[in-house]
Design a protein around this motif. Structure first.
Motif, PDB file in Angstrom:
ATOM      1  N   ALA A   1      33.288  51.082  27.311  1.00 31.11           N
ATOM      2  CA  ALA A   1      33.226  50.105  28.392  1.00 31.11           C
ATOM      3  C   ALA A   1      34.053  50.606  29.571  1.00 31.11           C
ATOM      4  O   ALA A   1      35.007  51.363  29.398  1.00 31.11           O
ATOM      5  CB  ALA A   1      33.772  48.769  27.915  1.00 31.11           C
ATOM      6  N   VAL A   2      33.667  50.210  30.772  1.00 29.07           N
ATOM      7  CA  VAL A   2      34.449  50.493  31.970  1.00 29.07           C
ATOM      8  C   VAL A   2      34.925  49.150  32.509  1.00 29.07           C
ATOM      9  O   VAL A   2      34.107  48.313  32.878  1.00 29.07           O
ATOM     10  CB  VAL A   2      33.612  51.244  33.031  1.00 29.07           C
ATOM     11  N   PRO A   3      36.243  48.922  32.525  1.00 28.56           N
ATOM     12  CA  PRO A   3      36.734  47.615  32.978  1.00 28.56           C
ATOM     13  C   PRO A   3      36.464  47.374  34.463  1.00 28.56           C
ATOM     14  O   PRO A   3      36.174  48.328  35.202  1.00 28.56           O
ATOM     15  CB  PRO A   3      38.243  47.677  32.699  1.00 28.56           C
ATOM     16  N   ALA A   4      36.589  46.133  34.884  1.00 34.05           N
ATOM     17  CA  ALA A   4      36.316  45.780  36.281  1.00 34.05           C
ATOM     18  C   ALA A   4      37.208  46.593  37.215  1.00 34.05           C
ATOM     19  O   ALA A   4      38.404  46.742  36.968  1.00 34.05           O
ATOM     20  CB  ALA A   4      36.548  44.290  36.487  1.00 34.05           C
ATOM     21  N   HIS A   5      36.602  47.121  38.249  1.00 30.51           N
ATOM     22  CA  HIS A   5      37.344  47.930  39.217  1.00 30.51           C
ATOM     23  C   HIS A   5      36.602  47.962  40.540  1.00 30.51           C
ATOM     24  O   HIS A   5      35.447  47.528  40.628  1.00 30.51           O
ATOM     25  CB  HIS A   5      37.526  49.366  38.694  1.00 30.51           C
ATOM     26  N   GLN A   6      37.309  48.500  41.560  1.00 34.71           N
ATOM     27  CA  GLN A   6      36.705  48.744  42.874  1.00 34.71           C
ATOM     28  C   GLN A   6      36.749  50.248  43.108  1.00 34.71           C
ATOM     29  O   GLN A   6      37.801  50.883  42.947  1.00 34.71           O
ATOM     30  CB  GLN A   6      37.529  48.062  43.966  1.00 34.71           C
ATOM     31  N   ASP A   7      35.638  50.834  43.532  1.00 32.34           N
ATOM     32  CA  ASP A   7      35.613  52.291  43.683  1.00 32.34           C
ATOM     33  C   ASP A   7      36.591  52.790  44.750  1.00 32.34           C
ATOM     34  O   ASP A   7      37.105  53.912  44.656  1.00 32.34           O
ATOM     35  CB  ASP A   7      34.195  52.771  44.002  1.00 32.34           C
ATOM     36  N   SER A   8      36.874  51.961  45.759  1.00 22.51           N
ATOM     37  CA  SER A   8      37.786  52.412  46.820  1.00 22.51           C
ATOM     38  C   SER A   8      39.220  52.584  46.325  1.00 22.51           C
ATOM     39  O   SER A   8      40.036  53.213  47.001  1.00 22.51           O
ATOM     40  CB  SER A   8      37.750  51.458  48.021  1.00 22.51           C
ATOM     41  N   THR A   9      39.530  52.052  45.138  1.00 23.39           N
ATOM     42  CA  THR A   9      40.829  52.310  44.515  1.00 23.39           C
ATOM     43  C   THR A   9      41.004  53.804  44.249  1.00 23.39           C
ATOM     44  O   THR A   9      42.102  54.350  44.337  1.00 23.39           O
ATOM     45  CB  THR A   9      40.929  51.547  43.173  1.00 23.39           C
ATOM     46  N   PHE A  10      39.895  54.458  43.921  1.00 22.45           N
ATOM     47  CA  PHE A  10      39.925  55.866  43.524  1.00 22.45           C
ATOM     48  C   PHE A  10      39.519  56.793  44.674  1.00 22.45           C
ATOM     49  O   PHE A  10      39.795  57.987  44.629  1.00 22.45           O
ATOM     50  CB  PHE A  10      38.993  56.086  42.332  1.00 22.45           C
ATOM     51  N   LEU A  11      38.826  56.237  45.671  1.00 23.07           N
ATOM     52  CA  LEU A  11      38.255  57.043  46.757  1.00 23.07           C
ATOM     53  C   LEU A  11      38.648  56.402  48.076  1.00 23.07           C
ATOM     54  O   LEU A  11      37.824  55.884  48.817  1.00 23.07           O
ATOM     55  CB  LEU A  11      36.725  57.084  46.611  1.00 23.07           C
ATOM     56  N   TYR A  12      39.943  56.458  48.364  1.00 27.99           N
ATOM     57  CA  TYR A  12      40.481  55.643  49.448  1.00 27.99           C
ATOM     58  C   TYR A  12      40.516  56.351  50.783  1.00 27.99           C
ATOM     59  O   TYR A  12      40.973  57.485  50.901  1.00 27.99           O
ATOM     60  CB  TYR A  12      41.903  55.201  49.072  1.00 27.99           C
ATOM     61  N   THR A  13      39.998  55.674  51.803  1.00 35.88           N
ATOM     62  CA  THR A  13      40.308  56.021  53.197  1.00 35.88           C
ATOM     63  C   THR A  13      41.008  54.807  53.793  1.00 35.88           C
ATOM     64  O   THR A  13      40.927  53.706  53.256  1.00 35.88           O
ATOM     65  CB  THR A  13      39.034  56.302  54.027  1.00 35.88           C
TER      66      THR A  13
END
Ligand code: FE2
Length: 309
Positions: free
Chosen positions: A159-171
């Protein structure tokens, strides 16, 4: 019908802005899907498990992703292994290597010709022009900064828990948008994505994954912008981030899913006997500030341009 302005109709565009995601069935033809699956199989055949550092990708875990193999993967094709493919007692692989991989990344869009072919317009079978979508979403200089094949393996895909991609790929401010292509049907049984519609309007990017001084990575509080330019302003719904509001994104192979970088999304385990292969890459706005502390740093040639000069 696509609008004269680009591949997305006005209704699709407003749906994306309202919900934070958009499903585009038949974005890839069956034959293009087949060729991308063949490429995935070919890449798997190049994995030499005897020299692999047994890097495991622990989704949602702050500490295990920071090894050198992971950090170097921004500019090569690396293999990440499903944690549950290993015996907890002996540490040995319980499955053949090609059935133990959960991600291949993160430079497929440059180093794998079949996956790279999704970026330029006019590739036979690619029915949704990436640059056209980027223009409609307001990108001035979209750059692809990473890509990966995601293999949610039968029976063991985690499973992949709830997240926002911009946490990992931030500008700063955030600008990431994910392009996620189903190469196999994604269903409730094999761990399809699910989304919290509208969360991109009220959930700011509060944390970021950065390189830690002295090696590895860590999550830190985000002191920069939390919403894209002109974004935010949504009201937190009564249920907040509770599970109840999530919508399942069951899709057929060939579907493209656009995912706003602030959108909360997740996926469940694959408890079925069927695999779930997807290919995804992310765009960021090249004109926004890219932080030197981000785990992923640009190659010498810079992140891959999407618009032709
Ligand atoms: Fe994600």
């Amino acid at each position: 019908m696509a609008s004269p302005d680009g591949p997305l109709t006005p209704a699709q565009l407003s749906s994306f802005h309202r919900d934070g995601y958009l499903l585009l069935p038949s974005a890839l033809s069956p034959s293009l899907v087949t060729s991308l699956l063949l490429e995935t199989t070919r890449l798997l055949s190049t994995l030499d498990i005897t020299t692999h550092p047994l890097t495991q990708f622990h989704a949602g875990d702050d500490n295990h992703v920071g090894d050198a193999y992971f950090l170097a993967s921004a500019t090569n094709i690396s293999f990440f292994l499903e944690p549950s493919a290993f015996s907890p007692s002996t540490g040995h692989l319980l499955h053949p290597p090609h059935r133990a991989v959960n991600k291949i990344g993160h430079y497929l869009h440059a180093l794998s010709p079949p996956f790279a072919s999704l970026l330029p317009a006019g590739t036979p079978g690619n029915n949704v022009d990436v640059a056209g979508v980027a223009r409609q979403l307001g990108f001035r200089d979209p750059r692809v900064l990473q890509s990966m094949a995601i293999l949610k393996q039968p029976g063991i895909g985690g499973a992949v828990p709830a997240h926002q991609d911009s946490t990992f790929l931030y500008t700063d401010p955030p600008s990431a948008v994910g392009f996620w292509y189903a190469l196999e049907d994604a269903t409730r049984e094999n761990g399809c994505l699910s989304f919290l519609p509208g969360s991109h309007l009220w959930k700011g990017v509060e944390r970021r994954l950065v390189r830690r001084e002295g090696g590895g990575t860590e999550m830190v509080g985000n002191e920069g912008g939390r919403f894209p330019r002109g974004g935010g302003g949504g009201v937190v719904p009564e249920g907040g981030e509770e599970d109840g509001g999530y919508v399942m994104g069951e899709v057929e192979r060939g579907t493209l899913v656009l995912i706003h970088g602030n959108l909360l999304h997740k996926s469940e385990r694959n408890t079925s006997g069927k695999g779930r292969v997807a290919y995804t890459f992310h765009l960021i706005e090249g004109e926004e500030e890219y932080d030197g502390r981000n785990w992923l740093q640009p190659p010498e040639e810079g992140f891959t341009k999407v618009y032709k000069d």
